[in-house]
Scaffold this motif. Structure first.
Motif, mmCIF file in Angstrom:
data_model
loop_
_atom_site.group_PDB
_atom_site.id
_atom_site.type_symbol
_atom_site.label_atom_id
_atom_site.label_comp_id
_atom_site.label_asym_id
_atom_site.label_seq_id
_atom_site.Cartn_x
_atom_site.Cartn_y
_atom_site.Cartn_z
ATOM 1 N N THR A 103 23.274 -83.595 -20.275
ATOM 2 C CA THR A 103 24.346 -82.896 -21.000
ATOM 3 C C THR A 103 24.990 -81.798 -20.162
ATOM 4 N N THR A 105 23.808 -78.831 -19.303
ATOM 5 C CA THR A 105 23.604 -77.513 -19.899
ATOM 6 C C THR A 105 22.411 -76.823 -19.253
ATOM 7 N N ASP A 106 22.242 -75.529 -19.560
ATOM 8 C CA ASP A 106 21.168 -74.769 -18.905
ATOM 9 C C ASP A 106 20.455 -73.790 -19.837
ATOM 10 N N SER A 172 25.247 -74.226 -26.859
ATOM 11 C CA SER A 172 25.030 -75.400 -26.032
ATOM 12 C C SER A 172 23.627 -75.339 -25.474
ATOM 13 N N GLY A 173 23.125 -76.487 -25.036
ATOM 14 C CA GLY A 173 21.772 -76.533 -24.497
ATOM 15 C C GLY A 173 20.918 -77.552 -25.211
ATOM 16 N N ARG A 261 27.791 -78.826 -27.056
ATOM 17 C CA ARG A 261 27.313 -79.839 -26.120
ATOM 18 C C ARG A 261 25.811 -79.654 -25.956
ATOM 19 N N GLY A 262 25.058 -80.735 -26.038
ATOM 20 C CA GLY A 262 23.626 -80.611 -25.846
ATOM 21 C C GLY A 262 22.834 -81.657 -26.600
#
Length: 402
Positions: A103, A105-106, A172-173, A261-262
């Motif tokens: 995805t 992400t972080d 996100s993530g 997002r994720g």
């Protein structure tokens, strides 16, 4: 013990079924009794469970109890997978890492982080791959334990950990929730043989006791309210009790709506809807935990014990989908952990001679064994953004059963 111990559920009778709980001196009982009187003598079980677990400063999770631990001697009531063995988080981290990469992400978001054991394990495995590790936990005492644990285990990483009191409008993530959905308040429905009743709580006759006691009390459910299943009402024997999970489904929907997002992974005990509402499960799934023993009476020892219900994973899947998530997969915990590299983890401890490694191996086997947690516990995954083949569901996916 873990939170998988079988229990029975008090049967229901038509009208008011009075099953008085033992006397309790907990101040929470006085608070609940006052609200019952304010509500005209009856309180829906969902509100009762909410107060019993989360009333500010008094509830089971908000009142400062130790809650989680290995033995009754340490004042705890139950243990969850991350406390049993650090290998749980090590194996789960492989799925989290794949989801972060897929995805783009972080961040990791953990809901209901308990003692911080899973956070410690995931931080140790993911390290610099994540920029923030966000914990959302309603218990102030558990937050303190989490902070102290992570400060000791990962002094160079603890600056990445953030404790959030509320959700942002956009996130996100990768979300992780281990045994969090089961602790969300539920509605109770009872079947008297003619119609569905809403099960609630009333005050039992106080008699000579100085403190309030509680009793089950049923009243007619609103028209059309029944379990979300295709089973006909005639399939249920009189006295059937079951749960509906409005709060858990709303929680999942909110996360789905706010995630830009994720991915998300929830691990808990429960069933798909077709199994959840089988007529033979007529006692419901409510379970309580105190001092590493289980019982089925949430009206006793209010505020001093855990109250949970098995998860209806079909309802969770639909709530996530309707709010914008796609289902990545759904399978047993045993299959999920195996898919994520359990065999490698076991191989490393296979020749272990020290007590800690042997204990971890035994604990991990308990997490995947069908007669222990491996089958009763399930994992469901969601994604928003690029689709990917999640390794945890590579074999044994049961999404078709939802």
């Amino acid at each position: 013990m873990n939170r998988t111990t079988p229990s029975t559920h008090p049967s229901s009778d038509k009208g008011h079924s009075v099953v008085a709980a033992p006397v309790t001196a907990h101040p929470l009982a006085e608070l609940i009794a006052h609200e019952i009187r304010e509500r005209g003598g009856w309180m829906g079980f969902e509100r009762f469970m909410e107060l019993a677990l989360y009333a500010p400063g008094l509830g089971y999770y908000s009142g400062g109890r130790r809650v989680l631990g290995q033995r009754p001697q340490d004042g705890s009531d139950f243990v969850t997978a991350p406390e049993l063995t650090p290998l749980f988080g090590e194996v789960l981290a492989r799925q989290v890492l794949q989801a972060l990469d897929a995805t783009g992400t972080d961040e990791v978001w953990e809901f209901g982080a308990g003692t911080g054991a899973l956070a410690e394990q995931l931080l140790g495995e993911l390290g610099d791959r994540i920029q923030r590790y966000v914990i959302v936990d309603l218990s102030g005492s558990l937050r303190d334990r989490q902070h102290q644990r992570l400060l000791k285990a990962h002094p160079s990483l603890v600056h990445k950990v953030i404790w959030a009191d509320s959700l942002p409008e956009a996130m996100s993530g990768v979300i992780v929730g281990n045994e969090v959905l089961d602790a969300m308040p539920v509605h109770l429905l009872s079947w008297d043989g003619a119609r569905w009743q809403e099960r609630g709580v009333a005050l039992a006759p106080q008699g000579d006791t100085p403190h309030p006691t509680f009793a089950w009390a049923d009243r007619p459910a609103p028209e059309g309210v029944r379990p979300p299943t295709e089973h006909p009402d005639s399939a249920y024997p009189p006295g059937t009790v079951t749960e509906t999970h409005g709060q858990a489904e709303a929680f999942v929907a909110t996360l789905a709506q706010r995630m830009v997002r994720g991915a998300a992974f929830f691990l808990d005990y429960g069933f798909p809807e077709a199994e959840y509402h089988l007529p033979q499960r007529h006692g419901g799934t409510l379970m309580c935990h105190h001092a590493h023993t289980a019982d089925a009476d949430p009206l006793a020892m209010v505020g001093d014990k855990d109250i949970t219900a098995h998860v209806n994973f079909t309802g969770i899947a639909l709530a996530g989908q309707e709010a914008g998530w796609e289902v990545l997969g759904y399978c047993s915990q045993g299959r999920f952990l195996t898919n994520c590299g359990l065999g490698e983890a076991l191989a490393r401890t296979g020749q272990a001679s020290n007590a800690a490694d042997i204990q971890s191996r035994v604990a991990l086997q308990m997490l995947v064994a069908e007669h222990e947690m491996g089958e009763l516990f399930k994992v469901i995954g969601f994604v928003k953004g690029p689709w990917f083949e999640a390794i945890g569901f590579a074999h044994g996916d049961r999404t078709h059963t939802l």
